[in-house]
Design a protein around this motif. Sequence first.
Motif, PDB file in Angstrom:
ATOM      1  N   GLN A  22       0.832  -1.199   0.000  1.00  0.00           N
ATOM      2  CA  GLN A  22       0.000   0.000   0.000  1.00  0.00           C
ATOM      3  C   GLN A  22       0.869   1.251   0.000  1.00  0.00           C
ATOM      4  OE1 GLN A  22      -2.814  -0.106   3.188  1.00  0.00           O
ATOM      5  NE2 GLN A  22      -3.950  -1.795   2.303  1.00  0.00           N
ATOM      6  N   LEU A  23       0.299   2.315  -0.551  1.00  0.00           N
ATOM      7  CA  LEU A  23       0.986   3.599  -0.546  1.00  0.00           C
ATOM      8  C   LEU A  23       0.981   4.179   0.866  1.00  0.00           C
ATOM      9  CD1 LEU A  23      -0.533   5.120  -3.807  1.00  0.00           C
ATOM     10  CD2 LEU A  23       1.779   4.221  -3.489  1.00  0.00           C
ATOM     11  N   PRO A  24       2.005   4.929   1.255  1.00  0.00           N
ATOM     12  CA  PRO A  24       2.053   5.503   2.609  1.00  0.00           C
ATOM     13  C   PRO A  24       0.945   6.525   2.867  1.00  0.00           C
ATOM     14  CG  PRO A  24       4.112   5.961   1.409  1.00  0.00           C
ATOM     15  CD  PRO A  24       3.231   5.185   0.502  1.00  0.00           C
ATOM     16  N   ASP A  25       0.530   7.246   1.834  1.00  0.00           N
ATOM     17  CA  ASP A  25      -0.531   8.243   1.983  1.00  0.00           C
ATOM     18  C   ASP A  25      -1.892   7.550   1.848  1.00  0.00           C
ATOM     19  OD1 ASP A  25      -2.290  10.359   1.916  1.00  0.00           O
ATOM     20  OD2 ASP A  25      -1.425  11.319   0.152  1.00  0.00           O
ATOM     21  N   PRO A  26      -2.714   7.530   2.917  1.00  0.00           N
ATOM     22  CA  PRO A  26      -3.998   6.824   2.868  1.00  0.00           C
ATOM     23  C   PRO A  26      -4.946   7.355   1.782  1.00  0.00           C
ATOM     24  CG  PRO A  26      -3.522   7.555   5.109  1.00  0.00           C
ATOM     25  CD  PRO A  26      -2.470   8.118   4.221  1.00  0.00           C
ATOM     26  N   ILE A  68      -0.190   7.202  -9.243  1.00  0.00           N
ATOM     27  CA  ILE A  68      -0.958   7.939  -8.225  1.00  0.00           C
ATOM     28  C   ILE A  68       0.005   8.562  -7.213  1.00  0.00           C
ATOM     29  CG2 ILE A  68      -2.612   7.720  -6.327  1.00  0.00           C
ATOM     30  CD1 ILE A  68      -4.061   7.561  -8.956  1.00  0.00           C
ATOM     31  N   ALA A  69       1.050   7.815  -6.833  1.00  0.00           N
ATOM     32  CA  ALA A  69       2.035   8.334  -5.873  1.00  0.00           C
ATOM     33  C   ALA A  69       2.777   9.543  -6.433  1.00  0.00           C
ATOM     34  CB  ALA A  69       3.025   7.241  -5.491  1.00  0.00           C
ATOM     35  N   LYS A  70       2.939   9.593  -7.751  1.00  0.00           N
ATOM     36  CA  LYS A  70       3.604  10.732  -8.380  1.00  0.00           C
ATOM     37  C   LYS A  70       2.678  11.933  -8.505  1.00  0.00           C
ATOM     38  CE  LYS A  70       6.888   8.033 -11.067  1.00  0.00           C
ATOM     39  NZ  LYS A  70       7.255   7.571 -12.408  1.00  0.00           N
ATOM     40  N   GLY A  71       1.413  11.766  -8.114  1.00  0.00           N
ATOM     41  CA  GLY A  71       0.492  12.892  -8.134  1.00  0.00           C
ATOM     42  C   GLY A  71      -0.419  12.953  -9.344  1.00  0.00           C
ATOM     43  N   GLU A  72      -0.414  11.924 -10.183  1.00  0.00           N
ATOM     44  CA  GLU A  72      -1.300  11.927 -11.355  1.00  0.00           C
ATOM     45  C   GLU A  72      -2.748  11.726 -10.924  1.00  0.00           C
ATOM     46  OE1 GLU A  72      -0.597   9.919 -15.148  1.00  0.00           O
ATOM     47  OE2 GLU A  72       1.461   9.621 -14.461  1.00  0.00           O
ATOM     48  N   ASP A  73      -3.649  12.296 -11.671  1.00  0.00           N
ATOM     49  CA  ASP A  73      -5.071  12.146 -11.443  1.00  0.00           C
ATOM     50  C   ASP A  73      -5.500  10.737 -11.856  1.00  0.00           C
ATOM     51  OD1 ASP A  73      -7.766  13.161 -10.935  1.00  0.00           O
ATOM     52  OD2 ASP A  73      -8.024  12.971 -13.113  1.00  0.00           O
ATOM     53  N   ALA A  74      -6.455  10.165 -11.138  1.00  0.00           N
ATOM     54  CA  ALA A  74      -6.928   8.810 -11.437  1.00  0.00           C
ATOM     55  C   ALA A  74      -7.460   8.705 -12.864  1.00  0.00           C
ATOM     56  CB  ALA A  74      -7.995   8.386 -10.438  1.00  0.00           C
ATOM     57  N   ASN A  75      -8.149   9.740 -13.341  1.00  0.00           N
ATOM     58  CA  ASN A  75      -8.675   9.711 -14.714  1.00  0.00           C
ATOM     59  C   ASN A  75      -7.551   9.699 -15.739  1.00  0.00           C
ATOM     60  OD1 ASN A  75     -11.397   9.656 -13.995  1.00  0.00           O
ATOM     61  ND2 ASN A  75     -11.453  11.871 -13.777  1.00  0.00           N
ATOM     62  N   ALA A  76      -6.467  10.400 -15.457  1.00  0.00           N
ATOM     63  CA  ALA A  76      -5.317  10.404 -16.365  1.00  0.00           C
ATOM     64  C   ALA A  76      -4.653   9.026 -16.391  1.00  0.00           C
ATOM     65  CB  ALA A  76      -4.313  11.471 -15.952  1.00  0.00           C
ATOM     66  N   VAL A  77      -4.566   8.386 -15.236  1.00  0.00           N
ATOM     67  CA  VAL A  77      -3.990   7.038 -15.155  1.00  0.00           C
ATOM     68  C   VAL A  77      -4.874   6.062 -15.918  1.00  0.00           C
ATOM     69  CG1 VAL A  77      -3.288   5.170 -13.609  1.00  0.00           C
ATOM     70  CG2 VAL A  77      -2.872   7.541 -12.956  1.00  0.00           C
ATOM     71  N   ARG A  78      -6.188   6.179 -15.736  1.00  0.00           N
ATOM     72  CA  ARG A  78      -7.157   5.318 -16.438  1.00  0.00           C
ATOM     73  C   ARG A  78      -7.024   5.487 -17.949  1.00  0.00           C
ATOM     74  NH1 ARG A  78     -11.447   3.371 -14.854  1.00  0.00           N
ATOM     75  NH2 ARG A  78     -13.429   3.097 -15.808  1.00  0.00           N
TER      76      ARG A  78
END
Length: 126
Positions: A22-26, A68-78
Amino acid sequence: MVVAAPVLAQSNRPPATLADTQLPDPEQEREAKALMETLRCIVCQGQAIADSDAEMAGDMRALVRERIAKGEDANAVRDWLIERYGDYVSYDPPLSAATAPLWIAPLLLLAIGGAIAARSFRRRRR
């Protein structure tokens, strides 16, 4: 050879770094998990990557968490995953010429079922 085939199906490669970590940031982990639930494992074809034990699903989970950890938006990742693996990776594919049958078929089958039911009811009344 047939007996050994299932053993040879898995590679000896270790899982991707963030596949099961899991990522450290909840908040980021929550966002990544929500996205993973909407993406289909391209090996299993019936499971979300969040639930699949396939090696490819682990790699996809790691990709989602890394971005996501690098700060990308979920829609951009999708969108990036859809571009990389095709519309099939999404449980909610966009409407296009290639995916039109997926959207039209349920409506068409519902209309056919309704027509059959209507005929059946008319015959019973007579």
